[in-house]
Design an enzyme around this catalytic site. Structure first.
Site, PDB file in Angstrom:
ATOM      1  N   CYS A  45       0.819  -1.217   0.000  1.00 25.98           N
ATOM      2  CA  CYS A  45       0.000   0.000   0.000  1.00 25.98           C
ATOM      3  C   CYS A  45       0.851   1.265   0.000  1.00 25.98           C
ATOM      4  O   CYS A  45       0.335   2.360  -0.228  1.00 25.98           O
ATOM      5  CB  CYS A  45      -0.929   0.003   1.212  1.00 25.98           C
ATOM      6  SG  CYS A  45      -2.139  -1.332   1.196  1.00 25.98           S
ATOM      7  N   ALA A  62      -2.666 -12.131  -4.983  1.00 30.09           N
ATOM      8  CA  ALA A  62      -3.288 -11.910  -6.290  1.00 30.09           C
ATOM      9  C   ALA A  62      -2.324 -11.145  -7.176  1.00 30.09           C
ATOM     10  O   ALA A  62      -1.365 -10.536  -6.695  1.00 30.09           O
ATOM     11  CB  ALA A  62      -4.601 -11.142  -6.133  1.00 30.09           C
ATOM     12  N   ILE A  94      -6.786 -27.452   5.825  1.00 32.38           N
ATOM     13  CA  ILE A  94      -6.349 -26.455   4.840  1.00 32.38           C
ATOM     14  C   ILE A  94      -7.088 -25.142   5.095  1.00 32.38           C
ATOM     15  O   ILE A  94      -8.317 -25.113   5.147  1.00 32.38           O
ATOM     16  CB  ILE A  94      -6.582 -26.929   3.390  1.00 32.38           C
ATOM     17  CG1 ILE A  94      -5.818 -28.222   3.114  1.00 32.38           C
ATOM     18  CG2 ILE A  94      -6.147 -25.839   2.403  1.00 32.38           C
ATOM     19  CD1 ILE A  94      -5.981 -28.751   1.703  1.00 32.38           C
TER      20      ILE A  94
END
Length: 540
Positions: free
Chosen positions: A42, A114, A276
């Site tokens: 950021c 991502a 998981i």
């Protein structure tokens, strides 16, 4: 217990470090595709603009420093390529040697993040076309802008990062244009609030063009022009900030349940498969108001959810309260923030939303540096429960947003929130806090004491048959009859008691006070324009 963590930027490093603090006997291994871990994603726009000077400040921890601090083993340039849930094994590719290795686990955490969306257009691979997702991206971009070879830039994407990049490019003397295919900038803001910000950005030298599709990037070797569905823009530099996509392609066939490539999790951070977990930009959480799955690719969400997941791996059984789409952004001479539902979202979720746009002082008006907040507050008409807030101003908009977050998460109602003992001193706030002020105005509207047209209604022409009356401190609306509030002690000459009258002042407060008096003297059809001429363009 052996815990394998895939990804080490925000969620992964938080989870791994917390696991070791919970139990030093744990064996925790982080596999990270990139060279850097735990970097300040950021903060990248501010490095480009020289607000942050030293590139080393972007790296929160090096792998070596992090390992010494936490006891976690970190393997960088190691990309997970396959997960075998039955055998509890992960196959990874060593990007340095080309070797494939298999890692066993007792518990697995997927926090692979991502990657930027690469638009399906020609020219994305030209020189001087950038994404800004990693420190390397920001370093290369600043090296170019520092060369003084760039005069014009196009930023594709009018979200928070895109606008921050545009601001910092402008700080470098570069003229930026921001393009977005959506109807408005700033996702999560209602149209009138986003439109106001777009106007202010235009005034500051950052044009934002919405409702436009980028069709190509052209140039001989390096970028020279960006073509769109409307027109072409000359550019020496292009920054693509048109969204991100979870890095979950390698999970295909694993049996892990996903939605549009984003891993679905429960409140404990667990996937549909035993042992998981998933967190960060590659995982879904849930919306705290609606309970529905929500994607929140934010560093704050990654860290909060990650810390809880680490405790849950150790058996704590904690539930994540969810997200509200909270966001805050610094823009030229303007800050913006939001949380909760927009008005349209609230209606779609079955609420009966009522909103108000108020312009309130951000601190004592006489104190140096005092300015205003423009606050749009949304609540449910039936329960008076707070549903959302959007705020614009030069000051600390985050404090208004954070109060709203607290109120929404605790299911607070307007009467409860309006009377909280919030901090006050002239340098910081007003005696009735700006947030409480907005809540009081909204309660007046819901009760019928304050009858208005919202900016959206006014723009849509709903006040077309009303006579505009200038109620400003001094006459300010050309062609409109002026009424000085302080002189009204009975019926006003020239105003019929049953006439449709729209009262407009600077911010909305003075018009409300005039409406209150006129009602007392028998006027039956007055409305106030929310936000006054501060927020609206008013012409007679």
């Amino acid at each position: 217990m052996r815990v394998l963590v895939l990804g080490g930027v925000a969620a992964g490093t938080k989870i791994a470090a917390k696991l070791m603090r919970e139990d030093r006997s744990n064996e925790v291994i982080v596999l990270n595709k990139g060279k850097d871990i735990s970097y300040a994603g950021c903060g990248l726009p501010y490095y480009v603009g020289h607000v942050i000077e030293d590139k080393n400040q972007l790296i929160v921890n090096t792998p070596e420093k992090y390992s010494k601090l936490t006891g976690v083993s970190v393997l960088t340039e190691t990309e997970a390529v396959k997960v075998d849930p039955q055998a509890k094994k992960v196959t990874a590719h060593d990007l340095k040697t080309g070797e494939e290795k298999v890692y066993e686990y007792d518990k697995l955490v997927i926090s692979v993040g991502a990657s930027p969306v690469k638009p399906p257009i020609e020219g994305c691979d030209l020189e001087n076309v950038f994404f800004v997702r990693t420190p390397e991206d920001a370093i290369r971009l600043r090296d170019l802008t520092d060369s003084k070879e760039v005069k014009r830039a196009v930023v594709v994407g009018a979200g928070y990062i895109g606008l921050e990049i545009a601001e910092n490019l402008k700080l470098q003397g570069i003229r930026p244009f921001v393009l977005d295919m959506a109807d408005h900038a700033l996702p999560g803001f209602d149209a009138e609030m986003a439109g106001y910000v777009e106007g202010k950005l235009q005034e500051s030298g950052i044009p934002v063009v919405t409702g436009v599709t980028v069709t190509g990037i052209e140039g001989n070797g390096k970028v020279e022009k960006v073509t769109t569905s409307k027109k072409a823009y000359k550019a020496d530099l292009v920054v693509l900030s048109a969204g991100i996509r979870p890095n979950t392609g390698f999970l295909e066939g694993s049996g892990i349940e996903m939605f549009k490539g984003t891993i679905l999790t429960n409140e404990q951070g667990e996937t549909n498969l035993p042992d998981i977990y998933a967190a960060g930009d590659c995982a879904m959480v849930h919306n705290a108001l609606t309970g529905k799955p929500a994607w929140s690719p934010m560093g704050s969400t990654a860290n909060i959810d990650g810390r809880l997941i680490a405790q849950n791996i150790m058996g704590a059984g904690l539930g994540y309260g969810g997200v509200l789409g909270t966001a805050v952004c610094k823009l030229p001479e303007l800050n913006v923030g939001r949380t909760g539902l927009t008005q349209a979202q609230a209606k779609a979720e079955g609420f009966s939303p009522v909103s108000v746009v108020t312009v309130v002082d951000d601190k004592a008006h006489y104190f140096p540096g005092a300015s205003s907040f423009i606050i749009k507050m949304i609540a449910d008409k039936d329960s008076l429960r707070l549903l959302g807030v959007q705020v614009i101003g030069q000051g600390a908009v985050d404090k208004v947003v954070d109060i709203a977050v607290t109120g929404i998460m605790l299911k607070g109602t307007l009467p409860e929130l309006a009377n909280m003992d919030l901090a006050y001193a002239p340098p910081f706030s007003t005696a009735i806090h700006p947030f409480a002020n907005a809540a009081n105005v909204l309660m007046n509207k819901i009760s019928g004491k304050f009858e208005t047209f919202t900016p959206a209604q006014y723009e849509a022409g709903e006040a077309g048959d009303y006579k505009i009356v200038d109620a400003c401190l001094v006459p300010s609306i050309e062609g409109a009859p002026y009424v000085d509030l302080t002189t009204v002690e009975g019926p006003v000459e020239g105003l019929g008691k049953d006439e449709k009258i729209l009262l407009v002042c600077n911010k909305g407060k003075r018009a409300y006070l005039l409406q209150n008096r006129l009602k007392y003297y028998g006027y039956t059809n007055t409305k106030v324009l929310e936000g006054g001429i501060t927020f609206n363009e008013v012409e007679v």
